[in-house]
Design an enzyme around this catalytic site. Structure first.
Site, PDB file in Angstrom:
ATOM      1  N   ASP A  99      45.420  38.020  39.502  1.00  0.00           N
ATOM      2  CA  ASP A  99      44.729  39.039  40.261  1.00  0.00           C
ATOM      3  C   ASP A  99      44.931  38.708  41.742  1.00  0.00           C
ATOM      4  O   ASP A  99      44.654  37.579  42.164  1.00  0.00           O
ATOM      5  CB  ASP A  99      43.233  38.964  39.908  1.00  0.00           C
ATOM      6  N   ASP A 200      44.189  44.124  43.511  1.00  0.00           N
ATOM      7  CA  ASP A 200      42.819  44.589  43.702  1.00  0.00           C
ATOM      8  C   ASP A 200      42.746  45.694  44.767  1.00  0.00           C
ATOM      9  O   ASP A 200      43.304  45.532  45.863  1.00  0.00           O
ATOM     10  CB  ASP A 200      41.988  43.370  44.158  1.00  0.00           C
ATOM     11  N   GLU A 254      45.180  48.498  41.293  1.00  0.00           N
ATOM     12  CA  GLU A 254      43.871  49.101  41.054  1.00  0.00           C
ATOM     13  C   GLU A 254      43.605  50.091  42.180  1.00  0.00           C
ATOM     14  O   GLU A 254      43.694  49.720  43.354  1.00  0.00           O
ATOM     15  CB  GLU A 254      42.772  48.030  41.031  1.00  0.00           C
ATOM     16  N   HIS A 325      36.120  44.189  33.999  1.00  0.00           N
ATOM     17  CA  HIS A 325      34.951  43.420  34.452  1.00  0.00           C
ATOM     18  C   HIS A 325      34.020  44.236  35.356  1.00  0.00           C
ATOM     19  O   HIS A 325      32.976  43.733  35.766  1.00  0.00           O
ATOM     20  CB  HIS A 325      35.429  42.170  35.187  1.00  0.00           C
ATOM     21  N   ASP A 326      34.410  45.463  35.687  1.00  0.00           N
ATOM     22  CA  ASP A 326      33.573  46.317  36.542  1.00  0.00           C
ATOM     23  C   ASP A 326      32.906  47.449  35.764  1.00  0.00           C
ATOM     24  O   ASP A 326      32.186  48.259  36.353  1.00  0.00           O
ATOM     25  CB  ASP A 326      34.429  46.970  37.642  1.00  0.00           C
TER      26      ASP A 326
HETATM   27  C1  GLC Z   1      37.788  45.486  42.644  1.00  0.00           C
HETATM   28  C2  GLC Z   1      37.347  44.440  41.657  1.00  0.00           C
HETATM   29  C3  GLC Z   1      35.877  44.245  41.792  1.00  0.00           C
HETATM   30  C4  GLC Z   1      35.598  43.758  43.193  1.00  0.00           C
HETATM   31  C5  GLC Z   1      36.179  44.695  44.235  1.00  0.00           C
HETATM   32  C6  GLC Z   1      36.240  44.032  45.573  1.00  0.00           C
HETATM   33  O1  GLC Z   1      37.242  46.714  42.381  1.00  0.00           O
HETATM   34  O2  GLC Z   1      37.730  44.824  40.376  1.00  0.00           O
HETATM   35  O3  GLC Z   1      35.359  43.356  40.853  1.00  0.00           O
HETATM   36  O4  GLC Z   1      34.226  43.647  43.401  1.00  0.00           O
HETATM   37  O5  GLC Z   1      37.500  45.067  43.933  1.00  0.00           O
HETATM   38  O6  GLC Z   1      37.195  43.014  45.567  1.00  0.00           O
END
Ligand code: GLC
Length: 556
Positions: A99, A200, A254, A325-326
């Site tokens: 990641d 990310d 993402e 995880h979110d």
């Molecule tokens: C992404 C991650 C999340 C994090 C955010 C800031 O959305 O998946 O867990 O809090 O980025 O890094």
């Protein structure tokens, strides 16, 4: 598009290190804990593991706040532990996707420390600073976690931007030195032999010139000025050239706020291999947005998937996911985690593993783990949940925690972060110590050991479908076609490759359903069913029970 396409055939398993397996009794999952469970991962049949961040970090956002990109956070282990995990994964023919958090660092990162103390020094321009009165932030942008996206820093006497937590200052991607540093860091990891990056919030790198105010009514105020911003393609193109060109590593971006049209520019001939969009996971937002729960229905879910399935054909490749995880647990969200837990979890597994795209499975999804219970705000650990609830309390939107508790228990990211349930021993076998977040109460009933002993089980269904996907090209590259788009109960589609066709028929509801699926010819033979005993032959009408899922194979 990259010629090497192992990732189109892969099933990826996401591990959230903090919550997977604790090897040293400190209550926090760690890298040796993961290495100890590789047999389990291998038996699932997945081709790659995506590891949430394990870099040095003060853990305000569980590692998405990186303070040193080239070392391992001590609670997770050492670099030797990491190297060993990588070797052992590769020995089992499982790839490793790291990641990479490139939009922001931790405020404890040396770059930020020097940026705030030496405005004219080498790092002075590494972050997004604005002068101004300490009473008035530079614009109205909001943090994804609630409140203003700006923090006034007394030391430098200026505001800095943080689209996430106050401990996560946004990097200034306009600065070529920032880009260079991050590209070097990524190459450093690639040199270790890792197989890809999940990037990310990568479409947030480019902020609009002049940082104009955002529409105050927007769900995320300011996002029209930083999601898919003006220079994003330049930055990602440069990243591709400096890091990924000529390699066969996979890149998965993402991307909050992503629509199909923008997605098509990132993949295919674009700079990335895959993207994670979120349209399907916003269907159950209420009128007030994410911290409000609205009803979702199957026709909407099918419509979103259909748009992406058809829209990517010939342009790029989809990702398929219900969890990470979110996100809350999918069986609690789109299924029924009580009466039909097995049936609905396997119905969802069927969708995840038979639509066209690369499936991403999140730890615990394969045993039907459910949402947690957070009786008091103190039981929540997630910075997003805690901060948002705090904001709502302060603004007087809610009177007390109890008023928002059902939403927290439905939506909070902590639902995905409760410890992995290995067995029925204390703390579900996750740790010998006190876990950093409470184990879900249902662990005596829902755990790997129980799943192994049951038949049928959610776990064995996942294993079987993953294996089937691995040997049946039609499930990887077959063209997708949807039937009955407006049916609120049935999800029926075909995957076709040459003259081989798989027909997927799922009753996504708690009611029985009789159907004579147009898609199914008389030579269809049953390949898979999540109910053991399928009586009626395809020539007749199918009698589908609650959440019944079937795959038929036929020629056409
Ligand atoms: C992404 C991650 C999340 C994090 C955010 C800031 O959305 O998946 O867990 O809090 O980025 O890094």
């Amino acid at each position: 598009m990259d010629e090497h396409t192992w990732w189109k055939e892969a099933v990826v398993y996401q591990i959230y290190p903090r919550s997977f397996n604790d090897s040293d009794g400190d209550g926090i999952g760690d890298i040796p804990g993961i290495t100890a469970k590789l047999e389990y991962v291998e038996e699932l049949g997945v081709d790659a593991v995506w590891l949430s961040p394990v870099y040095e970090s003060p853990q305000h956002d569980n590692g998405y706040d990186v303070s040193d990109y080239r070392s391992i956070h001590s609670a997770f282990g050492t670099m030797e532990d990491f190297d060993r995990l990588l070797t052992e994964l590769h020995d089992r023919d499982i790839r490793l996707i790291m990641d990479m958090v490139a939009n922001h660092t931790s405020s404890e990162h040396e770059w930020f420390q020097r940026s705030r103390s030496e405005p004219d020094g080498e790092y002075g321009d590494y972050y997004i600073w604005r002068e101004g009165s300490p009473d008035e932030p530079p614009n109205n942008w909001e943090s994804a976690f609630g409140g203003s996206a700006w923090e006034y820093d007394d030391e430098r006497g200026a505001w800095y931007l943080h689209l996430f937590d106050v401990h996560q200052p946004d990097l200034n991607w306009r600065n070529p030195a920032v880009r260079r540093e991050l590209f070097e860091t990524m190459n450093w990891w690639l040199d270790k032999g890792i197989d890809g990056f999940r990037l990310d919030v990568i479409n947030l790198l480019s902020k609009a010139e002049g940082l104009p105010d955002g529409d105050p009514d927007s769900e995320w105020v300011g996002s029209e000025h930083f999601a898919d911003g003006p220079r994003i393609h330049e930055y990602l193109g440069a990243m591709h050239d400096a890091v990924f060109a000529g390699t066969d590593v996979v890149t998965i971006g993402e991307m909050p706020k992503l629509d199909l049209e923008s997605a098509r520019r990132y993949v295919g001939d674009g700079p990335l291999d895959l993207v994670f969009p979120f349209e399907h996971l916003e269907l159950d937002f209420g009128a007030a947005g994410r911290w409000d729960v609205g009803p979702w229905d199957l026709t909407d879910l099918k419509a979103v998937f259909d748009t992406w399935q058809r829209g990517m054909e010939g342009h790029g490749w989809n990702t398929l996911f219900f969890e990470n995880h979110d996100q809350p647990r999918s069986v609690s969200r789109f299924g029924n985690d009580e009466e039909y837990r097995y049936e609905s979890a396997t119905a969802l597994a069927t969708i995840l593993l038979t639509l066209k795209g690369t499936p991403f499975l999140y730890q615990g999804e394969e045993i039907g783990m459910t949402n947690g219970s957070f009786e008091r705000l103190d039981d929540a650990r997630d910075v997003d949940t805690r901060r948002t609830v705090q904001e709502l309390l302060e603004a007087g939107v809610i009177e007390d925690y109890e008023a928002i508790r059902p939403v927290v228990e439905y939506r909070s990211r902590d639902n995905a972060r409760t410890p992995f349930q290995w067995d029925g021993s204390p703390h579900a076998g996750f740790t010998d110590g006190e876990p950093w977040i409470a184990v879900n109460d249902d662990y005596p009933e829902i755990n790997v050991e129980r799943e192994e002993a049951r038949s049928p089980s959610i776990l064995s269904y996942y294993r079987d479908l993953i294996a089937l996907r691995g040997r049946m090209d039609t499930l990887v590259s077959g063209v997708y076609e949807l039937y009955y788009p407006d049916d609120p109960q049935l999800y029926v589609y075909t995957r076709t490759r040459g003259n081989h066709q798989v027909v997927v028929v799922i009753n996504v509801s708690e009611l029985d359903r009789r159907v004579d699926p147009d898609a199914l010819g008389s030579d269809g033979s049953l390949l898979v069913s999540n109910y053991g005993d399928v009586a009626v032959e395809p020539s007749g009408a199918l009698e589908l029970r609650p959440y019944e899922a079937r795959l038929y194979e036929q020629s056409r």
